[in-house]
Motif scaffolding. Structure first.
Motif, PDB file in Angstrom:
ATOM      1  N   HIS A   1      -2.819   2.530   7.214  1.00  0.00           N
ATOM      2  CA  HIS A   1      -3.165   1.159   6.835  1.00  0.00           C
ATOM      3  C   HIS A   1      -2.259   0.239   7.632  1.00  0.00           C
ATOM      4  O   HIS A   1      -1.045   0.405   7.642  1.00  0.00           O
TER       5      HIS A   1
ATOM      6  N   TRP B   1      -4.115   9.018   6.743  1.00  0.00           N
ATOM      7  CA  TRP B   1      -4.696   7.665   6.744  1.00  0.00           C
ATOM      8  C   TRP B   1      -3.623   6.705   7.215  1.00  0.00           C
ATOM      9  O   TRP B   1      -2.455   6.882   6.903  1.00  0.00           O
TER      10      TRP B   1
ATOM     11  N   SER C   1      -7.366   1.672   8.093  1.00  0.00           N
ATOM     12  CA  SER C   1      -7.766   0.425   7.441  1.00  0.00           C
ATOM     13  C   SER C   1      -6.844  -0.662   7.978  1.00  0.00           C
ATOM     14  O   SER C   1      -5.701  -0.395   8.350  1.00  0.00           O
ATOM     15  N   TYR C   2      -7.367  -1.865   8.037  1.00  0.00           N
ATOM     16  CA  TYR C   2      -6.592  -2.992   8.582  1.00  0.00           C
ATOM     17  C   TYR C   2      -6.836  -4.201   7.707  1.00  0.00           C
ATOM     18  O   TYR C   2      -7.982  -4.539   7.418  1.00  0.00           O
ATOM     19  N   ASP C   3      -5.760  -4.833   7.284  1.00  0.00           N
ATOM     20  CA  ASP C   3      -5.870  -6.044   6.477  1.00  0.00           C
ATOM     21  C   ASP C   3      -5.700  -7.251   7.383  1.00  0.00           C
ATOM     22  O   ASP C   3      -4.622  -7.476   7.933  1.00  0.00           O
TER      23      ASP C   3
ATOM     24  N   VAL D   1       0.843  -1.203   0.000  1.00  0.00           N
ATOM     25  CA  VAL D   1       0.000   0.000   0.000  1.00  0.00           C
ATOM     26  C   VAL D   1       0.874   1.247   0.000  1.00  0.00           C
ATOM     27  O   VAL D   1       0.647   2.183  -0.773  1.00  0.00           O
TER      28      VAL D   1
END
Length: 181
Positions: free
Chosen positions: A100, A98, A122-124, A9
Motif C-alpha cells: 500500500h 501486498w 493499492s495507492y491512496d 494501514v
C-alpha cells in the motif's frame, strides 16, 4: 498520534497479527523520533524508514467535524516530498504479499518494479484528490483509494470510474460521514 494513510494501514495490519513494514522518510526531529517509536511499539518493521538529518517530518493538521467529515487544515510534506525508496527497500517490497503506497514523491519506478514482481498494489491518492498521478499509476493498481466530499455521490462515482477507466482493477472512494463507495 502518528499517521498518514500508509502508516495507518501498516498499524492496522500489524494489530491483526500480520507482518508489516513501513518504507518512507522522517526528519531527524521530535516528530520523526515519535513516529519511529510508535511504529516500533506496534511491531512495524522500520528498517527502510529513512531518517533525514536536519530534515523535517511531514505534518498534517486534520479536523474531524461533528458529522464525521475530515477537513485538512494544513499539509506540510517535509522530507516525504522528495522521498525515493532505496534499491534495498524496493527489493523488500517485491517480497511482500501486498504493498500500500501513497505520497507526493516520485515512487512510480519503485511501484513498477513491485508490480513486475507480481505484488498487488493499492495507492491512496488522498485528499485533495491528485488524479493526475492516476494516468501513470492506475495500470499498476489492484485498488485505487480516493476521497470525495460527503453528500456528493456523483463525484465519488466519477472518481471511481475515472480510476478504473485508467486501468485500476478496483477503486474505493471515501465520502466522509457517508462512508465509502
Amino acid at each position: 498520534a502518528p499517521g498518514g494513510n500508509a502508516l495507518n494501514v501498516a498499524a492496522g495490519l500489524a494489530a491483526a497479527g500480520l507482518p508489516t513494514a513501513h518504507v518512507g522518510a522522517v526528519g531527524d526531529d521530535d516528530e520523526g523520533r515519535f513516529v519511529l517509536a510508535q511504529a516500533a511499539e506496534r511491531g512495524i518493521d522500520t528498517t527502510h524508514l529513512a531518517v533525514v538529518p536536519d530534515g523535517r517530518t511531514g505534518l498534517n493538521t486534520i479536523t474531524v467535524t461533528p458529522d464525521g467529515d475530515r477537513v485538512f487544515e494544513s499539509e506540510e510534506l517535509g522530507v516525504s516530498a522528495t522521498f525515493r525508496p532505496s534499491d534495498a527497500a524496493v527489493e523488500l517490497l517485491k517480497t511482500r504479499s501486498w504493498v500500500h503506497a501513497t505520497g507526493p514523491a516520485d515512487i512510480v519506478d519503485a511501484l513498477k518494479a513491485v508490480a513486475a514482481a507480481g505484488v498487488p498494489i493499492s495507492y491512496d491518492v488522498y485528499h485533495p484528490p491528485r488524479t493526475e498521478r492516476l494516468q501513470e499509476l492506475a495500470p499498476l493498481l489492484a485498488v485505487a483509494f480516493l476521497s470525495a466530499p460527503a453528500g456528493d455521490a456523483a463525484a465519488a462515482i466519477g472518481l471511481a470510474r475515472d480510476a478504473v477507466g485508467r486501468g485500476a482493477r478496483a477503486a474505493v472512494v471515501s465520502r466522509g460521514k457517508d462512508g465509502s463507495l
